[in-house]
Design a protein around this motif. Sequence first.
Motif, PDB file in Angstrom:
ATOM      1  N   GLU A  41       0.830  -1.203   0.000  1.00  0.00           N
ATOM      2  CA  GLU A  41       0.000   0.000   0.000  1.00  0.00           C
ATOM      3  C   GLU A  41       0.868   1.259   0.000  1.00  0.00           C
ATOM      4  N   PHE A  42       1.937   1.250   0.773  1.00  0.00           N
ATOM      5  CA  PHE A  42       2.807   2.419   0.850  1.00  0.00           C
ATOM      6  C   PHE A  42       3.535   2.634  -0.473  1.00  0.00           C
ATOM      7  N   ARG A  43       4.016   1.561  -1.072  1.00  0.00           N
ATOM      8  CA  ARG A  43       4.674   1.698  -2.373  1.00  0.00           C
ATOM      9  C   ARG A  43       3.709   2.252  -3.413  1.00  0.00           C
ATOM     10  N   ASN A  44       2.441   1.879  -3.322  1.00  0.00           N
ATOM     11  CA  ASN A  44       1.455   2.414  -4.249  1.00  0.00           C
ATOM     12  C   ASN A  44       1.262   3.918  -4.053  1.00  0.00           C
ATOM     13  N   ILE A  45       1.255   4.368  -2.815  1.00  0.00           N
ATOM     14  CA  ILE A  45       1.166   5.805  -2.535  1.00  0.00           C
ATOM     15  C   ILE A  45       2.379   6.522  -3.124  1.00  0.00           C
ATOM     16  N   LEU A  46       3.566   5.962  -2.900  1.00  0.00           N
ATOM     17  CA  LEU A  46       4.776   6.579  -3.441  1.00  0.00           C
ATOM     18  C   LEU A  46       4.743   6.607  -4.966  1.00  0.00           C
ATOM     19  N   ALA A  47       4.257   5.540  -5.582  1.00  0.00           N
ATOM     20  CA  ALA A  47       4.155   5.500  -7.048  1.00  0.00           C
ATOM     21  C   ALA A  47       3.199   6.586  -7.552  1.00  0.00           C
ATOM     22  N   MET A  50       5.017   9.802  -7.522  1.00  0.00           N
ATOM     23  CA  MET A  50       5.962   9.871  -8.643  1.00  0.00           C
ATOM     24  C   MET A  50       5.228  10.173  -9.949  1.00  0.00           C
ATOM     25  N   ARG A  51       4.077   9.523 -10.183  1.00  0.00           N
ATOM     26  CA  ARG A  51       3.301   9.779 -11.406  1.00  0.00           C
ATOM     27  C   ARG A  51       2.856  11.226 -11.474  1.00  0.00           C
ATOM     28  N   GLN A  52       2.557  11.806 -10.329  1.00  0.00           N
ATOM     29  CA  GLN A  52       2.137  13.206 -10.278  1.00  0.00           C
ATOM     30  C   GLN A  52       3.334  14.154 -10.245  1.00  0.00           C
ATOM     31  N   GLN A  53       4.522  13.589 -10.361  1.00  0.00           N
ATOM     32  CA  GLN A  53       5.786  14.325 -10.365  1.00  0.00           C
ATOM     33  C   GLN A  53       5.982  15.147  -9.086  1.00  0.00           C
ATOM     34  N   LEU A  54       5.502  14.589  -7.977  1.00  0.00           N
ATOM     35  CA  LEU A  54       5.705  15.208  -6.674  1.00  0.00           C
ATOM     36  C   LEU A  54       6.932  14.630  -5.974  1.00  0.00           C
ATOM     37  N   LEU A  55       7.388  13.464  -6.436  1.00  0.00           N
ATOM     38  CA  LEU A  55       8.586  12.817  -5.908  1.00  0.00           C
ATOM     39  C   LEU A  55       9.378  12.240  -7.070  1.00  0.00           C
ATOM     40  N   SER A  56      10.697  12.266  -6.925  1.00  0.00           N
ATOM     41  CA  SER A  56      11.550  11.556  -7.876  1.00  0.00           C
ATOM     42  C   SER A  56      11.656  10.099  -7.427  1.00  0.00           C
ATOM     43  N   LEU A  57      12.170   9.264  -8.296  1.00  0.00           N
ATOM     44  CA  LEU A  57      12.381   7.866  -7.932  1.00  0.00           C
ATOM     45  C   LEU A  57      13.319   7.771  -6.732  1.00  0.00           C
ATOM     46  N   ASP A  58      14.395   8.538  -6.735  1.00  0.00           N
ATOM     47  CA  ASP A  58      15.341   8.497  -5.607  1.00  0.00           C
ATOM     48  C   ASP A  58      14.686   8.945  -4.307  1.00  0.00           C
ATOM     49  N   GLN A  59      13.850   9.964  -4.371  1.00  0.00           N
ATOM     50  CA  GLN A  59      13.145  10.414  -3.168  1.00  0.00           C
ATOM     51  C   GLN A  59      12.188   9.333  -2.664  1.00  0.00           C
ATOM     52  N   ALA A  60      11.462   8.726  -3.575  1.00  0.00           N
ATOM     53  CA  ALA A  60      10.515   7.676  -3.190  1.00  0.00           C
ATOM     54  C   ALA A  60      11.244   6.501  -2.551  1.00  0.00           C
ATOM     55  N   LYS A  61      12.373   6.114  -3.116  1.00  0.00           N
ATOM     56  CA  LYS A  61      13.136   4.999  -2.544  1.00  0.00           C
ATOM     57  C   LYS A  61      13.657   5.353  -1.154  1.00  0.00           C
ATOM     58  N   ALA A  62      14.107   6.582  -0.970  1.00  0.00           N
ATOM     59  CA  ALA A  62      14.613   7.007   0.343  1.00  0.00           C
ATOM     60  C   ALA A  62      13.490   7.026   1.383  1.00  0.00           C
ATOM     61  N   ILE A  63      12.329   7.543   1.005  1.00  0.00           N
ATOM     62  CA  ILE A  63      11.193   7.577   1.927  1.00  0.00           C
ATOM     63  C   ILE A  63      10.754   6.162   2.276  1.00  0.00           C
TER      64      ILE A  63
END
Length: 131
Positions: A41-47, A50-63
């Motif tokens: 569920e959390f990975r889906n939120i992060l994805a 990312m789709r909305q360009q609010l986070l980069s892939l690196d930011q999402a992985k760090a979070i």
Amino acid sequence: MIVADVNLVAYLYLPGKYSARAEDVLIRDSAWAAPRLWRSEFRNILATYMRQQLLSLDQAKAINSQAEILIGDNEYDVQAAVVLALAKESGCSAYDCEYIALAEHLDVKLISADAKLCKAFPGRAVALAQA
């Protein structure tokens, strides 16, 4: 210890309406537990971020890494029969009932931003807005 629903975890790491509340909950009780489902569920939120360009892939992985450290060894499997019975009784999703099943198993409160879940299980679930 509390059971934290995925929205509570998300509010802790992503700015939102209840981010300050999530921080307050963490200060009061830093032992957060969750069913293993929380990861997906959390990975889906992060994805979504990312789709909305609010986070980069690196930011999402760090979070994601930070959240995994927070939950740590407090991840649990829940019994399907319990989850299904709770879903039938409440009309809530099986996903949501995984958090309730864990809270009941650990005999702790679930902190949730889900109003329907808190209404269905008032003795076990506490609304984040009131936590």
